[in-house]
Design a protein around this motif. Structure first.
Motif, short mmCIF file in Angstrom:
data_model
loop_
_atom_site.label_atom_id
_atom_site.label_comp_id
_atom_site.label_asym_id
_atom_site.label_seq_id
_atom_site.Cartn_x
_atom_site.Cartn_y
_atom_site.Cartn_z
N MET A 125 0.86 -1.18 0.00
CA MET A 125 0.00 0.00 0.00
C MET A 125 0.90 1.23 0.00
N TYR A 126 0.43 2.28 -0.69
CA TYR A 126 1.26 3.47 -0.81
C TYR A 126 0.41 4.67 -1.16
N ILE A 127 0.90 5.83 -0.78
CA ILE A 127 0.28 7.08 -1.18
C ILE A 127 1.16 7.72 -2.25
N ALA A 128 0.54 8.28 -3.27
CA ALA A 128 1.28 8.86 -4.38
C ALA A 128 0.85 10.30 -4.59
N PHE A 165 -12.83 22.89 -22.94
CA PHE A 165 -13.07 23.33 -21.58
C PHE A 165 -12.41 22.30 -20.66
N SER A 166 -11.40 22.71 -19.89
CA SER A 166 -10.60 21.74 -19.16
C SER A 166 -10.33 22.16 -17.72
N SER A 167 -9.95 21.17 -16.93
CA SER A 167 -9.54 21.40 -15.54
C SER A 167 -8.25 20.66 -15.27
N SER A 168 -7.45 21.18 -14.36
CA SER A 168 -6.23 20.48 -13.93
C SER A 168 -6.19 20.44 -12.41
N TYR A 169 -5.80 19.29 -11.89
CA TYR A 169 -5.74 19.04 -10.45
C TYR A 169 -4.39 18.44 -10.08
N VAL A 170 -4.00 18.63 -8.84
CA VAL A 170 -2.93 17.83 -8.25
C VAL A 170 -3.63 16.78 -7.39
N HIS A 171 -3.25 15.52 -7.57
CA HIS A 171 -3.99 14.45 -6.89
C HIS A 171 -3.08 13.63 -5.97
N PHE A 172 -3.73 13.01 -4.98
CA PHE A 172 -3.01 12.20 -3.99
C PHE A 172 -3.80 10.91 -3.77
N PRO A 173 -3.52 9.87 -4.55
CA PRO A 173 -4.22 8.60 -4.38
C PRO A 173 -3.57 7.74 -3.28
N LEU A 174 -4.41 6.99 -2.59
CA LEU A 174 -3.95 5.97 -1.66
C LEU A 174 -4.27 4.63 -2.31
N ASN A 175 -3.23 3.91 -2.73
CA ASN A 175 -3.43 2.68 -3.51
C ASN A 175 -3.12 1.44 -2.70
N PHE A 176 -3.92 0.42 -2.94
CA PHE A 176 -3.69 -0.92 -2.41
C PHE A 176 -3.43 -1.83 -3.61
N GLU A 177 -2.28 -2.46 -3.62
CA GLU A 177 -1.86 -3.23 -4.79
C GLU A 177 -1.72 -4.71 -4.47
N LEU A 178 -2.42 -5.53 -5.23
CA LEU A 178 -2.28 -6.98 -5.18
C LEU A 178 -1.62 -7.42 -6.48
N ARG A 179 -0.68 -8.34 -6.39
CA ARG A 179 -0.02 -8.82 -7.60
C ARG A 179 0.30 -10.30 -7.48
#
Length: 271
Positions: A125-128, A165-179
């Motif tokens: 798990m990680y925050i990006a 017509f556009s928007s731009s954001y800075v994002h911070f996802p919290l991901n859970f990764e299964l592999r």
């Protein structure tokens, strides 16, 4: 944007380039003494990492648990955006002015840093942190107005060849990764999911017409200042598919209550 997309596609597998003064195993040190002279030869290693190179069991035995993070360039999402008006893909009369060209209404995002913890070779798990754009290609010859309490527009007496017509954001996802485990080719299957919070950078209108040439206008355009959503990715190796859904309204505007956004497409650089 087209040049940027071409560059992204060429380097989509790259997550980090790092130069390091290696440890005792990677650094050779030779000392020769002749009289009073001492000669030292140092060997440095340049490492170009692709995908999840650092976690590959073919490179080294995976740790049971460890922290990980740093500067990266990965999870590059390229796809399409769709507006959902109170549960319907058809726009209501209040939002009909936002009618758009589906084939040219797109999304683009990528991550530039991350920090997390790998619990075992199959789960982390990680925050990006990264950037996100939604690009709506409007059908109508209108101009979205700046500095208005609610989203508004005026009809124009010109024919726009492009009205974006556009928007731009800075994002911070919290991901859970299964592999999965690596196969004989050193590749894995990935399933990544998690919530995301984004903060508005700006909104933008870009128009092109014979009468006026190219024009650009910037404002917040009543886009949500804070956007909350979730992402699901399914992939193999360094490529996969993604879907993003945003839970709160797309605009902080009373007439547009219930108008939300969904995005889907191809993702590069899963790791």
């Amino acid at each position: 944007m087209k040049k940027l997309l071409l560059t992204i596609l060429l380097f989509s597998g790259m997550t980090a380039i790092k130069a390091q003064d290696t440890s005792a195993q990677d650094t050779t040190k030779t000392t020769r003494t002749a009289g009073t002279k001492s000669v030292r030869n140092w060997k440095y290693k340049m490492d170009l990492s692709f995908g999840d190179h650092e976690d590959s069991v073919k490179v080294r035995k995976a740790h049971k648990g460890r922290f990980m993070g740093g500067i990266t360039f990965t999870r590059i999402d390229i796809g399409f955006s769709r507006l959902i008006d109170n549960g319907s893909f058809s726009l209501s009369p209040e939002n009909k002015f936002l009618d758009y060209k589906g084939a040219k209404t797109s999304t683009f995002s990528f991550d530039v840093l991350y920090f997390g913890y790998r619990f075992n070779p199959n789960f982390k798990m990680y925050i990006a942190g990264g950037f996100d754009w939604t690009l709506i290609r409007l059908k109508n010859n209108i101009t979205i107005q700046q500095n208005t309490p609610d989203l508004s527009y005026i009809e124009e007496p010109v024919d726009f060849s492009k009205n974006r017509f556009s928007s731009s954001y800075v994002h911070f996802p919290l991901n859970f990764e299964l592999r999965s485990k690596e196969n004989h080719n050193g590749k894995r299957f990935y399933f990544v999911f998690g919530p995301e919070v984004s903060f508005l950078l700006n909104g933008k209108v870009k128009q092109i017409s014979d009468e006026r040439g190219k024009e650009k206008f910037r404002d917040d355009y009543d886009f949500q200042p804070v956007r909350v959503g979730g992402t699901v990715r399914l992939g193999y190796g360094g490529i996969g598919l993604f879907t993003k859904y945003y839970f709160n309204d797309m605009f902080d505007s009373v007439p547009q209550a219930g108008l939300k956004n969904i995005a889907f497409g191809v993702t590069f650089g899963l790791n």
